[in-house]
Scaffold this active site. Structure first.
Site, mmCIF file in Angstrom:
data_model
loop_
_atom_site.group_PDB
_atom_site.id
_atom_site.type_symbol
_atom_site.label_atom_id
_atom_site.label_comp_id
_atom_site.label_asym_id
_atom_site.label_seq_id
_atom_site.Cartn_x
_atom_site.Cartn_y
_atom_site.Cartn_z
ATOM 1 N N ARG A 1 0.791 -1.224 0.000
ATOM 2 C CA ARG A 1 0.000 0.000 0.000
ATOM 3 C C ARG A 1 0.827 1.280 0.000
ATOM 4 N NH1 ARG A 1 -2.679 -3.867 1.698
ATOM 5 N NH2 ARG A 1 -0.711 -4.348 2.667
ATOM 6 N N THR A 2 1.811 1.356 0.873
ATOM 7 C CA THR A 2 2.495 2.643 1.034
ATOM 8 C C THR A 2 3.231 3.009 -0.248
ATOM 9 O OG1 THR A 2 2.740 2.045 3.351
ATOM 10 C CG2 THR A 2 3.962 3.968 2.600
ATOM 11 N N LYS A 13 25.982 -4.574 -2.497
ATOM 12 C CA LYS A 13 27.456 -4.496 -2.611
ATOM 13 C C LYS A 13 28.047 -3.792 -1.398
ATOM 14 C CE LYS A 13 26.750 -3.711 -7.542
ATOM 15 N NZ LYS A 13 26.675 -2.593 -8.489
ATOM 16 N N ARG A 23 11.305 3.747 3.457
ATOM 17 C CA ARG A 23 10.920 2.762 4.476
ATOM 18 C C ARG A 23 12.173 1.981 4.852
ATOM 19 N NH1 ARG A 23 5.800 -1.208 4.478
ATOM 20 N NH2 ARG A 23 4.882 0.810 5.000
ATOM 21 N N HIS A 74 5.058 5.667 11.548
ATOM 22 C CA HIS A 74 4.578 5.584 10.156
ATOM 23 C C HIS A 74 3.632 6.785 9.989
ATOM 24 C CE1 HIS A 74 3.351 4.116 6.358
ATOM 25 N NE2 HIS A 74 3.043 2.874 6.644
HETATM 26 N N1 CP Z 1 -0.216 -0.072 5.881
HETATM 27 C C1 CP Z 1 0.988 -0.307 5.302
HETATM 28 O O1 CP Z 1 1.994 0.323 5.638
HETATM 29 O O2 CP Z 1 0.946 -1.270 4.335
HETATM 30 P P1 CP Z 1 2.207 -1.746 3.489
HETATM 31 O O3 CP Z 1 3.166 -2.396 4.443
HETATM 32 O O4 CP Z 1 1.640 -2.704 2.468
HETATM 33 O O5 CP Z 1 2.828 -0.531 2.856
#
Ligand code: CP
Length: 309
Positions: A57-58, A86, A107, A135
């Protein structure tokens, strides 16, 4: 000048209520624009993404959001196919990505990774999940979902259930809710209670109760926010097996909830919400994922335009 211009988005704690409300009104605005009008907002801009952990999603909602506002995206969806293999450092990778893009979305497995990236990046950095810490764009989408679906945030009774120890969405959501007058019930197995080092900080802005029993709260909630028990965060699989399947929201539980209550989940879901619930009017988790695309489009528009949009 637009106060969000060139601003890093590292922690939801960096946003006050007025700023959150500005993001929500900008999201409303963006949702009302025609596709042609929307594509003018970030025309010619590039989003660079860097994902050291899996995501559906993100990453895809940032990608889709950027396309919808007329920009493009490039990046590393899986670091195993990058020069990280590497031995290239996070600092160098971020520096390189910031040459190729106007805004970076990161991320990473480590707490503090986004703040570190922001220090070395020439371009604004958006935290798309840092370890078990935060998040923030998920929290913005979660708060926006409550506002759209319940028409308010102040006054809501909100139950947050599942993995409260390792769940970064939970921490960002709690920090964000600290700007509102809400009644929060935290429900988890004893071993997955909210981390004690965060309790002090959260308690400064938010009242909450802690419990292990969902049934004690279920008939009183306006919002049930369900989280996955995250197997990948447990240092020991035995500990995971002890709490696996602790809470399952099915139609039997839904019957005990208020008729107009909503069920949210940041997703991915494993088995903590039965698929029977998906077609009920209370299930808002897929809608929540759609709102995530619009809130991220608004954030990109605000971050990349000196005078807003
Ligand atoms: N909610 C969320 O962060 O989903 P993903 O890990 O799929 O990005």
């Amino acid at each position: 000048m637009n106060e969000f211009f060139n601003k890093d988005i590292i922690s939801i704690k960096d946003f006050n209520k007025d700023q959150l409300e500005k993001i929500f009104s900008s999201t409303d605005k963006i949702m009302q624009l025609s596709p042609t009008e929307r594509r003018e907002i970030c025309k010619g801009k590039t989003l660079g993404y860097l994902f050291y952990e899996p995501s559906t999603r993100t990453r895809l909602s940032f990608d889709s959001a950027m396309a919808s506002v007329g920009g493009n995206s490039l990046g590393i969806a899986d670091v195993s196919s990058s020069s990280t293999q590497k031995g290239e450092s996070l600092a160098d990778t971020v520096k390189i990505m910031s040459i190729y893009s106007d805004v970076l979305v990161l991320r990473h497995t480590l707490d503090g990774s986004s703040r570190f990236a922001a220090e070395v990046s020439e371009k604004p950095v958006i935290n798309a999940g840092s370890g078990t810490e935060e998040h923030p764009t998920q929290a913005i989408q979660d708060l926006f979902t409550m506002k759209k679906e319940k028409k308010k945030i102040d006054g809501l009774k909100i139950g947050i259930v599942g993995d409260l120890k390792y769940g970064r969405t939970v921490y960002s959501l709690l920090y964000g809710l600290g700007n509102y007058d809400v009644d929060v019930r935290l429900i988890s197995p004893e071993s997955l209670r909210i981390r004690s080092d965060s309790v002090y900080e959260i308690k400064k802005k938010l009242d909450f109760t802690e419990s292990t029993k969902l049934e004690d709260h279920i008939d009183d909630l306006d919002v049930l926010y369900v989280t996955r028990i995250q197997k990948e965060r447990f240092p020991d699989e035995e500990e995971y097996l002890k709490v696996k399947g602790s809470y399952v929201v099915g139609l039997d539980l839904l019957k005990q909830m208020k008729d107009d209550s909503i069920i949210m989940h940041p997703l991915p879901r494993i088995d903590e919400i039965s698929t029977d619930v998906d077609s009920t009017k209370n299930a808002k988790y897929f809608q929540q994922a759609e709102y995530g695309m619009h809130t991220r489009a608004a954030l990109l528009g605000l971050t990349l335009n000196e005078n807003g949009f």
